[in-house]
Design an enzyme around this catalytic site. Sequence first.
Site, PDB file in Angstrom:
ATOM      1  N   CYS A 129       0.998  -1.102  -0.130  1.00 10.61           N
ATOM      2  CA  CYS A 129      -0.047   0.199   0.082  1.00 10.61           C
ATOM      3  C   CYS A 129       1.017   1.229   0.113  1.00 10.61           C
ATOM      4  O   CYS A 129       1.306   1.334  -1.060  1.00 10.61           O
ATOM      5  CB  CYS A 129      -1.070   0.089   1.482  1.00 10.61           C
ATOM      6  N   HIS A 250      -3.686  -5.265  -0.441  1.00 11.18           N
ATOM      7  CA  HIS A 250      -3.011  -6.207   0.116  1.00 11.18           C
ATOM      8  C   HIS A 250      -3.334  -7.457   0.435  1.00 11.18           C
ATOM      9  O   HIS A 250      -4.501  -7.952   0.528  1.00 11.18           O
ATOM     10  CB  HIS A 250      -4.236  -5.452   1.623  1.00 11.18           C
ATOM     11  N   GLU A 252      -1.914  -9.825   2.642  1.00 10.28           N
ATOM     12  CA  GLU A 252      -2.598  -9.881   3.649  1.00 10.28           C
ATOM     13  C   GLU A 252      -4.220 -10.084   4.108  1.00 10.28           C
ATOM     14  O   GLU A 252      -4.606 -11.324   4.749  1.00 10.28           O
ATOM     15  CB  GLU A 252      -1.641  -9.661   4.840  1.00 10.28           C
TER      16      GLU A 252
END
Length: 479
Positions: A129, A250, A252
């Site tokens: 990000c 993202h 994760e």
Amino acid sequence: MENLSQILPRVLVVSRRTVRKNKFVDFVGEYHLDLIVRYGCVPVIVPRVTGVHMLLDSFKPIHGVLLCEGEDIDPSLYESEISSLSPEELQEIRDTHASDTAIDKEKDSIELGLAKLCLEQNIPYLGICRGSQILNVACGGTLYLDLEKELTNKLPEERRTKHIDYDNYDGHRHVVRIVEKSPLHSWFKDSLDGENMEILVNSYHHQGVKRLAQRFVPMAFASDGLMEGFYDPDAYNPEEGKFIMGLQFHPERMRSDDLDEFDYPGCPAAYQEFAKAVIAYQKKLNSTMSVPKTLELDREMENKRKILVRSFSLARNMYAKGAPGKNPSKGSELEVGAEFLERQNGLETLVWLLAALKVGGYMMSVVVVMGQGDPRPGQLVYARAVWTYFKNSNTALSAEQETRLKEMGATVRNGGSYMKKMKVDEEKQKMARNMMNKMNTEQLSELMAFYHLMGNICGEVLERKLHGNGNGNECFKDL
């Protein structure tokens, strides 16, 4: 000195600041930390507090850097002019993205400093990000101040992409197209449908890469053309400790609701490969910084080492005390050293052994002994003692060995002038290397152990001399 090999690989992560109960609180998303630990590294939190950007060297050793979400980067760091947006549009952006548009210059300084350190020293770097934007800006790239105003609204409806959903942070998904033969492609290839290179990703950002820095190559694009991933192909080889990459989305957070199961098997791959690079980088760093460990010998080898050292020290003392010639009471012990030298081709090994003597407070290397410097008195004394035993024992020497040993072991008076005449050239260096290659493991271990012992003993003597105690002969009392 702390043993660096016992330190787990350290990954620096910069915290983000928020307000809780009227106080500033620093935090880092748990998913990032969990994946770093899962793959064998230790996260080290760099707090976002005033002045930390001047203390980054204090966090060394740094084996990797992971930078993630946060506020907008100060536009003055990548744009000479703020933008073509009107004051009304800028205010609308601030109102819409109030939590992100508050510029944090201290965090900018910390993270840009770490990004540049990674680029200068080839330290593995993963930017997620905002972290990907920091990487691009650090290398001279630029950003869109606001995607909706500068990109989305200028596209036809079918190409528009929603990059943020404040009502559904983790559940929001949008399509990205992966670039073939990129690292992302290798991670997600089992989830791609034939030639369809698209996957659904999670993101929440209102800015993104506008002009990609020249060193980077794209890895993924959203439907509106925004770059969602990039890397440096010249700095990507996790097995060798190389990893420089930025992901706007993202991975994760791409998980099912209330489950630890990822949307795709490739989601944690960025962290896994990053950790692999961090571990490899630590090993490379340790190999250049660590001090070689003391050779540990088994009981049999230790006994051989002691006998050999005893033999060499007796030979030295024979000559030092002015008693050349064969000493019947010491003959059997001296024979061990003589046989050892004969077994190693005589002179070449003697040169190496002489280099192990710390005389005059510094280490004489093989190169110095063989001609790039004067011998020290203790070295010539020892050479003379060994030659004396060879000459007065039944050990047979070739005419060439005897001549060269006489020259090496000649008196202190003429030894210096002889050594000055010698020059080390490539052939002699090659000969020394060849000799070492012919030695077996036991022989090399014996030499190394002797080298280490002489270094320790003479280091102690030097310490005493520097403090005005001892005369140098005490180091052989216990031998």
